[in-house]
Motif scaffolding. Structure first.
Motif, mmCIF file in Angstrom:
data_model
loop_
_atom_site.group_PDB
_atom_site.id
_atom_site.type_symbol
_atom_site.label_atom_id
_atom_site.label_comp_id
_atom_site.label_asym_id
_atom_site.label_seq_id
_atom_site.Cartn_x
_atom_site.Cartn_y
_atom_site.Cartn_z
ATOM 1 N N TYR A 1 0.860 -1.198 0.000
ATOM 2 C CA TYR A 1 0.000 0.000 0.000
ATOM 3 C C TYR A 1 0.884 1.231 0.000
ATOM 4 O O TYR A 1 1.881 1.288 0.733
ATOM 5 C CB TYR A 1 -0.909 0.027 1.240
ATOM 6 C CG TYR A 1 -2.162 -0.787 1.070
ATOM 7 C CD1 TYR A 1 -3.379 -0.159 0.756
ATOM 8 C CD2 TYR A 1 -2.143 -2.166 1.199
ATOM 9 C CE1 TYR A 1 -4.532 -0.896 0.581
ATOM 10 C CE2 TYR A 1 -3.288 -2.913 1.029
ATOM 11 C CZ TYR A 1 -4.485 -2.278 0.722
ATOM 12 O OH TYR A 1 -5.623 -3.005 0.550
ATOM 13 N N PHE A 2 0.497 2.205 -0.811
ATOM 14 C CA PHE A 2 1.300 3.416 -0.929
ATOM 15 C C PHE A 2 0.693 4.536 -0.090
ATOM 16 O O PHE A 2 -0.504 4.807 -0.163
ATOM 17 C CB PHE A 2 1.405 3.838 -2.396
ATOM 18 C CG PHE A 2 2.313 2.935 -3.179
ATOM 19 C CD1 PHE A 2 3.658 3.255 -3.343
ATOM 20 C CD2 PHE A 2 1.840 1.731 -3.700
ATOM 21 C CE1 PHE A 2 4.508 2.402 -4.032
ATOM 22 C CE2 PHE A 2 2.684 0.882 -4.394
ATOM 23 C CZ PHE A 2 4.022 1.211 -4.558
ATOM 24 N N VAL A 3 1.561 5.158 0.712
ATOM 25 C CA VAL A 3 1.130 6.221 1.618
ATOM 26 C C VAL A 3 1.738 7.534 1.155
ATOM 27 O O VAL A 3 2.967 7.691 1.125
ATOM 28 C CB VAL A 3 1.564 5.921 3.073
ATOM 29 C CG1 VAL A 3 1.015 6.975 4.017
ATOM 30 C CG2 VAL A 3 1.104 4.524 3.488
ATOM 31 N N TYR A 4 0.867 8.451 0.787
ATOM 32 C CA TYR A 4 1.313 9.734 0.260
ATOM 33 C C TYR A 4 1.971 10.568 1.341
ATOM 34 O O TYR A 4 1.481 10.636 2.465
ATOM 35 C CB TYR A 4 0.090 10.475 -0.298
ATOM 36 C CG TYR A 4 0.385 11.825 -0.886
ATOM 37 C CD1 TYR A 4 1.015 11.935 -2.118
ATOM 38 C CD2 TYR A 4 0.030 12.994 -0.219
ATOM 39 C CE1 TYR A 4 1.290 13.168 -2.676
ATOM 40 C CE2 TYR A 4 0.292 14.236 -0.773
ATOM 41 C CZ TYR A 4 0.927 14.309 -1.999
ATOM 42 O OH TYR A 4 1.188 15.532 -2.541
ATOM 43 N N GLN A 5 3.102 11.207 1.005
ATOM 44 C CA GLN A 5 3.741 12.143 1.942
ATOM 45 C C GLN A 5 3.539 13.584 1.464
ATOM 46 O O GLN A 5 3.040 14.410 2.205
ATOM 47 C CB GLN A 5 5.240 11.851 2.055
ATOM 48 C CG GLN A 5 5.559 10.385 2.271
ATOM 49 C CD GLN A 5 5.176 9.912 3.665
ATOM 50 O OE1 GLN A 5 5.641 10.458 4.655
ATOM 51 N NE2 GLN A 5 4.317 8.915 3.749
ATOM 52 N N ALA A 6 3.963 13.867 0.249
ATOM 53 C CA ALA A 6 3.875 15.234 -0.278
ATOM 54 C C ALA A 6 4.352 15.255 -1.715
ATOM 55 O O ALA A 6 4.991 14.302 -2.173
ATOM 56 C CB ALA A 6 4.774 16.174 0.532
ATOM 57 N N ARG A 7 4.061 16.320 -2.440
ATOM 58 C CA ARG A 7 4.805 16.605 -3.655
ATOM 59 C C ARG A 7 6.240 16.745 -3.199
ATOM 60 O O ARG A 7 6.498 17.320 -2.139
ATOM 61 C CB ARG A 7 4.371 17.950 -4.275
ATOM 62 C CG ARG A 7 3.058 17.977 -5.001
ATOM 63 C CD ARG A 7 3.013 17.177 -6.266
ATOM 64 N NE ARG A 7 4.021 17.562 -7.245
ATOM 65 C CZ ARG A 7 4.262 16.833 -8.346
ATOM 66 N NH1 ARG A 7 3.578 15.727 -8.594
ATOM 67 N NH2 ARG A 7 5.172 17.215 -9.206
ATOM 68 N N SER A 8 7.191 16.259 -3.974
ATOM 69 C CA SER A 8 8.570 16.281 -3.471
ATOM 70 C C SER A 8 8.993 17.698 -3.078
ATOM 71 O O SER A 8 9.748 17.877 -2.139
ATOM 72 C CB SER A 8 9.510 15.666 -4.494
ATOM 73 O OG SER A 8 9.094 14.322 -4.726
ATOM 74 N N ASP A 9 8.453 18.718 -3.776
ATOM 75 C CA ASP A 9 8.839 20.080 -3.389
ATOM 76 C C ASP A 9 7.954 20.662 -2.278
ATOM 77 O O ASP A 9 8.092 21.827 -1.917
ATOM 78 C CB ASP A 9 8.923 21.015 -4.615
ATOM 79 C CG ASP A 9 7.768 20.812 -5.574
ATOM 80 O OD1 ASP A 9 6.752 20.215 -5.155
ATOM 81 O OD2 ASP A 9 7.865 21.235 -6.733
ATOM 82 N N ASP A 10 7.048 19.873 -1.726
ATOM 83 C CA ASP A 10 6.258 20.332 -0.582
ATOM 84 C C ASP A 10 6.713 19.659 0.713
ATOM 85 O O ASP A 10 5.996 19.652 1.708
ATOM 86 C CB ASP A 10 4.762 20.065 -0.795
ATOM 87 C CG ASP A 10 4.182 21.013 -1.833
ATOM 88 O OD1 ASP A 10 4.643 22.163 -1.897
ATOM 89 O OD2 ASP A 10 3.289 20.599 -2.573
ATOM 90 N N MET A 11 7.899 19.054 0.689
ATOM 91 C CA MET A 11 8.475 18.537 1.927
ATOM 92 C C MET A 11 9.156 19.720 2.623
ATOM 93 O O MET A 11 9.937 20.436 2.013
ATOM 94 C CB MET A 11 9.515 17.442 1.642
ATOM 95 C CG MET A 11 8.938 16.140 1.119
ATOM 96 S SD MET A 11 7.830 15.272 2.234
ATOM 97 C CE MET A 11 8.940 14.808 3.562
#
Ligand code: 3UK
Length: 508
Positions: free
Chosen positions: A397-407
């Motif tokens: 299952y894939f868990v979203y973290q952020a757009r890479s530039d929204d980290m």
């Protein structure tokens, strides 16, 4: 599943003509005051194809800009262009002239068909776009295009395109500002129907599809045109899909399958009479991360488990998702049958489960940019690098973290903006919010939240403290927003995505 398509394939034949032949009397499209059967849609698109070839001089390979809100005529034009061998360049109805000029130039557009309601902007753009020589407008009940079409025969021999001839040039909405053009083949238009729609959505011919995204956003093209037609179902088209109109449409047309973004689901759930939603049975959420609180809210109000799915313009539609039985709060889902997905580190090596990294996807609809430079960065070793940070758990299952530039990196901690937003949204005062990192001498960056309040809540120091304490109790305390600013509205793209980059650019 293996997706095998013949070498010669015209998507308009597969999606429209086959269905029209089997059941010409079935309803394909509904709109305010309109009801088009498959037979009618086929006949109209054939007539328009004649106009394109005979009156407007279109030759196969020409790029035809399509401009307008979702209407049956726009749908007829879509298929007409494919049948005539042209390439659809779809554009969001709200674009301004300078944006259209850029698209016309980048895609080398020669022809345009436009809804009369947004013709003025296109005419304005044409003055600065010399490649665009031929333009006609249409309305449901008339216009130049319809007048020409009505003189033409109802049958047309479609151009025998190759399955990997380009059918569509779609532009991304640009969460970073610059629109990127993505090429898609005839077979890609079928592949999204035969992956996500077939294996995850599993709608039937009796369903009535509805939703907010314009066809120019490929989320809407799939959900509101290609998916229903592929299975002989109906689509209810709304010129304005904002939540009050969407609710009205659901009631008027008895819609059963809905495609829209998390924000719309929150607004629909807040309607005074949720009874208007009772015909719905399947609801798809995409475009931005679905907070667990929104999934829960929707289930409480309608009894329906949302189908979350991440898709992109580059891959045409949804590639990671979970159906109602497999949905897990806080997870987008698993790779859609037909796609592969994994999480890579900075060097392109696969990461073990549980570790966040760059999401990489392979599948039948891979990206081809108009711009070669972009292509090099986007596709690495055959994997599409979507620009999202994800982690995969032990079950795939894939868990979203952020757009890479929204980290956000604050005091060495990695903080994903959407996670903080999700926490804030679960507080009753918060209607909408956007979280960004702002420069800070001590910590590098600090977390700042822009918050739109629900009616009956007042901004102020007391509420700020309450929200901060609240977030610290919901997620790791170091992620709490040290700064909170109250706003009446947040900047969004035409596809409803937060433009965090605009907030980041604001002076602090
Ligand atoms: C983000 C999501 C978390 C993500 C799209 C469905 O959104 C679509 O296409 P775009 O090119 O943007 C792609 C980016 O949007 N995103 C989309 N869905 C989700 N993030 N959870 C989600 N469920 O950053 C992705 O890279 O505008 C969505 C179908 C077709 C589409 N074009």
């Amino acid at each position: 599943p293996e997706l095998q398509y013949p070498a010669r394939l015209n998507a308009a034949v597969e999606l429209l003509d086959r269905q029209a032949q089997q059941h010409p009397e079935r309803v394909a499209l509904l709109a305010e005051g309109q009801r088009w059967t498959y037979g009618e849609l086929q006949a109209r698109s054939n007539q328009i194809a004649h106009v394109l070839r005979e009156d407007l001089g279109l030759v196969p390979g020409n790029r035809v800009l399509l401009h307008g809100p979702n209407t049956p005529m726009l749908a007829a034009c879509w298929f007409a262009i494919l049948k005539a061998g042209g390439i659809v360049v779809s554009t969001m109805p709200l674009l301004r002239a300078p944006e259209l000029v850029k698209i016309i130039g980048k895609a080398r557009v020669s022809h345009a068909l436009s809804d009369a309601s947004c013709l003025d902007t296109l005419l304005q753009a044409q003055r600065d776009a010399p490649s665009l020589t031929t333009l006609r407008s249409f309305r449901a009940d008339g216009g130049e295009l319809l007048a020409l079409a009505e003189t033409k025969p109802a049958d047309f021999t479609p151009v025998e395109t190759a399955s990997d001839d380009v059918a569509l040039i779609a532009f991304t909405s640009g969460t970073t500002g610059q629109p990127k053009g993505c090429l898609h083949f005839h077979r890609n238009l079928l592949a999204i129907c035969d992956t996500f729609a077939r294996h995850v959505l599993r709608a039937s011919a009796d369903d009535v599809f509805i939703g907010s995204p314009p066809f120019a956003f490929t989320f809407g093209l799939g959900g509101l045109l290609l998916f229903p037609l592929r299975i002989g179902a109906s689509a209810a088209l709304l010129e304005n899909g904002a939540p009050p109109k969407l609710a009205e449409g659901i009631r008027t047309f008895g819609a059963t399958v809905c495609f829209t973004a998390p924000t719309s689901y929150r607004m629909l759930a807040a309607l005074p009479d949720p009874g208007v939603l009772r015909t719905l049975r399947k609801c798809v959420s995409a475009g931005e991360a679905l907070p667990a609180a929104t999934r829960e809210l929707w289930r409480q109000v309608t009894g329906i488990e949302l189908i979350d799915g991440i898709g992109s313009t580059e891959l045409l539609h949804i590639f990671i998702s979970a159906d109602e039985e497999h949905a897990r709060p806080g997870c987008t889902g698993q790779a859609v049958p037909g796609f592969q997905a994994c999480v890579l580190d900075e060097e392109g090596r696969p990461l073990p489960p549980g570790q966040p990294g760059r999401l990489a996807v392979k599948g039948p609809t891979g990206c081809l940019y108009l711009d070669d430079e972009r292509q090099k960065n986007y596709v690495q070793d055959g994997w599409n690098i979507t620009g999202d940070t994800y982690l995969m758990d032990e079950d795939g299952y894939f868990v979203y973290q952020a757009r890479s530039d929204d980290m956000i990196i604050s005091s060495g901690y990695n903080i994903a903006a959407p996670e903080v937003e999700g926490a804030l949204l679960s507080h009753p005062a918060v209607a909408e919010c956007a979280v960004v990192g702002v420069p800070d001498e001590l910590r590098g960056q600090v977390v700042k939240a822009y918050v739109v309040l629900n009616e009956s809540y007042q901004p102020g120091q007391a509420l700020t403290c309450e929200l901060q304490t609240f977030v610290k109790a919901v997620i790791a305390p170091y992620k709490y927003p040290r700064r909170i600013e109250y706003r009446d509205a947040l900047p969004k793209t035409a596809t409803g995505k937060l433009q965090r980059f605009l907030l980041r650019q604001e002076p602090t």
